[in-house]
Design a protein around this motif. Structure first.
Motif, PDB file in Angstrom:
ATOM      1  N   ALA A 203       0.931  -1.155   0.088  1.00  0.00           N
ATOM      2  CA  ALA A 203      -0.018   0.004  -0.030  1.00  0.00           C
ATOM      3  C   ALA A 203       0.844   1.128  -0.094  1.00  0.00           C
ATOM      4  O   ALA A 203       0.754   2.177  -0.672  1.00  0.00           O
ATOM      5  CB  ALA A 203      -0.754  -0.215   1.250  1.00  0.00           C
ATOM      6  N   GLU A 204       2.043   1.231   0.775  1.00  0.00           N
ATOM      7  CA  GLU A 204       2.832   2.412   0.683  1.00  0.00           C
ATOM      8  C   GLU A 204       3.325   2.730  -0.737  1.00  0.00           C
ATOM      9  O   GLU A 204       3.773   3.718  -1.210  1.00  0.00           O
ATOM     10  CB  GLU A 204       3.969   2.299   1.800  1.00  0.00           C
ATOM     11  CG  GLU A 204       4.879   3.582   2.184  1.00  0.00           C
ATOM     12  CD  GLU A 204       3.841   4.288   2.947  1.00  0.00           C
ATOM     13  OE1 GLU A 204       3.886   5.572   3.018  1.00  0.00           O
ATOM     14  OE2 GLU A 204       2.978   3.944   3.629  1.00  0.00           O
ATOM     15  N   ALA A 211       9.556   7.843  -1.468  1.00  0.00           N
ATOM     16  CA  ALA A 211      10.639   7.012  -1.305  1.00  0.00           C
ATOM     17  C   ALA A 211      10.607   5.375  -1.007  1.00  0.00           C
ATOM     18  O   ALA A 211      11.292   4.694  -1.448  1.00  0.00           O
ATOM     19  CB  ALA A 211      11.542   7.465   0.030  1.00  0.00           C
ATOM     20  N   ALA A 212       9.082   5.094  -0.854  1.00  0.00           N
ATOM     21  CA  ALA A 212       8.931   3.514  -0.557  1.00  0.00           C
ATOM     22  C   ALA A 212       9.141   3.031  -1.958  1.00  0.00           C
ATOM     23  O   ALA A 212       9.623   1.738  -1.866  1.00  0.00           O
ATOM     24  CB  ALA A 212       7.309   3.367  -0.484  1.00  0.00           C
ATOM     25  N   ARG A 213       9.089   3.428  -3.185  1.00  0.00           N
ATOM     26  CA  ARG A 213       9.431   2.910  -4.326  1.00  0.00           C
ATOM     27  C   ARG A 213      10.884   2.559  -4.750  1.00  0.00           C
ATOM     28  O   ARG A 213      11.217   1.970  -5.623  1.00  0.00           O
ATOM     29  CB  ARG A 213       8.917   3.633  -5.565  1.00  0.00           C
ATOM     30  CG  ARG A 213       7.326   3.533  -5.461  1.00  0.00           C
ATOM     31  CD  ARG A 213       6.575   4.213  -6.527  1.00  0.00           C
ATOM     32  NE  ARG A 213       5.147   4.476  -6.413  1.00  0.00           N
ATOM     33  CZ  ARG A 213       4.306   4.967  -7.372  1.00  0.00           C
ATOM     34  NH1 ARG A 213       4.784   5.207  -8.565  1.00  0.00           N
ATOM     35  NH2 ARG A 213       3.047   5.057  -7.284  1.00  0.00           N
ATOM     36  N   SER A 214      11.862   3.076  -3.661  1.00  0.00           N
ATOM     37  CA  SER A 214      13.026   2.776  -4.025  1.00  0.00           C
ATOM     38  C   SER A 214      13.554   1.516  -3.035  1.00  0.00           C
ATOM     39  O   SER A 214      13.815   0.619  -3.576  1.00  0.00           O
ATOM     40  CB  SER A 214      13.906   4.144  -3.460  1.00  0.00           C
ATOM     41  OG  SER A 214      13.724   5.151  -4.493  1.00  0.00           O
ATOM     42  N   PRO A 336      17.675   1.172   4.112  1.00  0.00           N
ATOM     43  CA  PRO A 336      16.761   1.482   3.184  1.00  0.00           C
ATOM     44  C   PRO A 336      16.496   2.992   3.138  1.00  0.00           C
ATOM     45  O   PRO A 336      16.930   3.811   4.029  1.00  0.00           O
ATOM     46  CB  PRO A 336      15.326   0.689   4.173  1.00  0.00           C
ATOM     47  CG  PRO A 336      15.739   0.927   5.401  1.00  0.00           C
ATOM     48  CD  PRO A 336      17.129   0.592   5.550  1.00  0.00           C
ATOM     49  N   ASP A 337      15.776   3.437   2.118  1.00  0.00           N
ATOM     50  CA  ASP A 337      15.353   4.816   1.801  1.00  0.00           C
ATOM     51  C   ASP A 337      14.386   5.174   2.812  1.00  0.00           C
ATOM     52  O   ASP A 337      14.390   6.465   3.038  1.00  0.00           O
ATOM     53  CB  ASP A 337      14.972   5.280   0.576  1.00  0.00           C
ATOM     54  CG  ASP A 337      16.210   4.866  -0.730  1.00  0.00           C
ATOM     55  OD1 ASP A 337      17.016   5.694  -0.618  1.00  0.00           O
ATOM     56  OD2 ASP A 337      16.130   3.771  -1.112  1.00  0.00           O
ATOM     57  N   LEU A 338      13.671   4.196   3.467  1.00  0.00           N
ATOM     58  CA  LEU A 338      12.392   4.770   4.177  1.00  0.00           C
ATOM     59  C   LEU A 338      12.135   3.477   5.280  1.00  0.00           C
ATOM     60  O   LEU A 338      12.334   2.288   4.707  1.00  0.00           O
ATOM     61  CB  LEU A 338      11.123   5.030   3.332  1.00  0.00           C
ATOM     62  CG  LEU A 338       9.867   5.171   4.067  1.00  0.00           C
ATOM     63  CD1 LEU A 338      10.090   6.722   4.358  1.00  0.00           C
ATOM     64  CD2 LEU A 338       8.786   5.003   3.043  1.00  0.00           C
TER      65      LEU A 338
END
Length: 412
Positions: A203-204, A211-214, A336-338
């Motif tokens: 969902a994020e 940033a969730a897509r990184s 991680p990025d997030l």
């Protein structure tokens, strides 16, 4: 949503193109076809073909009033596309220890309606039988005039999404439970089953922080402690059907004393597991033992924290420190990025998240910026969003197949 019809190579390309168009409209809509072509790299004719299909399936609709107001032309390349807000919905089922959340979500992951069903201490078959009997009518009541295109079902523990099986959920006393098969038989809907931390991560990626897509890590702290990891927009699923088992991460401290070692043994037989040190079960029991609440009760503890009870505040801050330590360890390993935290009190008050961040910054050997750690942004809708996310993920990944495979547009 359903895999009863194996897609051919041509179907794969069609779905990939449809997915690219649909995701672009999700991110940028309302948006003209010509702009979709520029962003996706697809030809104008390919975008037009996919748009026709997606409008026919009820996923997109045209917004001529915006073209007329913005450009003075109704030419189809400039005619804005947007997600259709009214025709379709997904149903979601989050099965926790204290209650089950049944919800209806729109195509943007927004909760339209929901209902909570308390378990009153039931577990195992005693929980499942009445839920299966009640669910079809409840979904029918929630959906209104919308067509429900699938049902997502998520819970804690080890879940095999490919088989649709809850492999292990210790608090609910479930082992090798064929949840997808049972729910499909009860509702007639295509069903997607997953772990709730992975569902929240998805969902994020779809609807949340860029940033969730990184890369991102999700930590869910409830009666079950679960984590999930995603890289490049893909949620990790390891063997056997688990991202990992962060509940058994060794940590120091307890909710009564963050500087003391735990003396309570985990079901795995070891001391110092995160799930024992910081779970809702441990927190609510401690609140009852110290006289803050009449018994282990979430609502009573929340009320005590809100009215400024010093003991309640201390217990919750102690848990926040333990969680911050665990997240520092996890972030140092994954980098991680997030980092997203789903935990009751971090959702309720930013001050509790600040305690987690302070401990995170103190304990991290990488000395990461604590600003990368955020609280799950959906508040009291969090369990409902998790419940519908597996279906929405499938819908955005393979929209044509999802809505044309057998039974995919069933109206309960």
């Amino acid at each position: 949503m359903t895999t009863s019809t194996a897609p051919r190579a041509g179907d794969d390309r069609r779905d990939a193109n449809a997915s690219a168009v649909l995701r672009t409209v999700l991110d940028h809509g309302p948006i003209a076809r010509s702009r979709v072509a520029a962003l996706t790299g697809l030809s104008a004719s390919a975008v037009s073909r996919q748009a026709v299909d997606l409008v026919r399936l009820g996923l997109l609709h045209e917004r001529p009033e915006l073209a007329a107001a913005g450009t003075g032309t109704l030419g189809r390349p400039q005619l804005p596309l947007d997600l259709d807000p009214d025709r379709l919905a997904v149903a979601g089922l989050h099965i926790g220890l204290p209650f089950t959340t049944v919800a209806l979500l729109d195509l943007r992951g927004r909760v339209l309606r929901r209902k909570e069903l308390p378990h009153r201490g039931r577990t195992g078959p005693d929980l499942l039988r009445p839920l299966l009997a009640r669910l079809p009518r409840l979904i029918d009541t929630l959906r209104g005039d919308r067509t429900v295109v699938g049902l997502g079902a998520v819970t804690g523990g080890s879940v095999d999404p490919a088989a649709g099986v809850v492999v292990r959920h210790d608090p609910l006393r479930w082992r090798d439970l064929p949840l997808r098969e049972l729910l499909t038989a009860a509702t007639g809907l295509p069903v997607q089953v997953d772990n709730h931390a992975r569902a929240l991560t998805l969902a994020e990626i779809l609807f949340g922080h860029p940033a969730a897509r990184s890369s991102m890590v999700q930590l869910f702290v409830g009666h079950v402690v679960d984590a999930a990891l995603a890289v490049a927009g893909t949620v990790h699923l390891g063997p056997p059907s688990a991202t990992g088992d962060l509940g058994h991460l060794p940590v120091s401290g307890t909710v009564t004393d963050p500087d003391a070692d735990s003396r309570e043994r985990c079901h795995c037989g070891r001391l110092g597991c995160l799930s024992v040190a910081a779970s809702d079960t441990a927190l609510f029991a401690a609140a009852a033992a110290e006289g803050v609440t009449a018994g282990p009760d979430r609502a009573q503890l929340i009320a005590a924290v809100r009215r400024g009870d010093p003991t309640a505040g201390r217990l919750v801050r102690n848990r926040a420190r333990i969680v911050g330590r665990a997240l520092a360890l996890l972030a140092d390993v994954v980098n991680p990025d997030l980092v997203v935290l789903t935990e009751t009190f971090a959702l309720l008050d930013p001050a509790h998240l600040d305690v987690v961040r302070a401990e995170f910054a103190l304990r991290s050997h990488l000395h990461r910026d604590a600003g990368l750690l955020i609280a799950q942004p959906r508040g009291r809708d969090v369990l409902a969003v998790a419940a519908g996310a597996p279906v929405l993920g499938e819908l955005y990944a393979r929209p044509v197949h999802a809505l044309t495979a057998p039974r995919a547009a069933h109206r309960p």
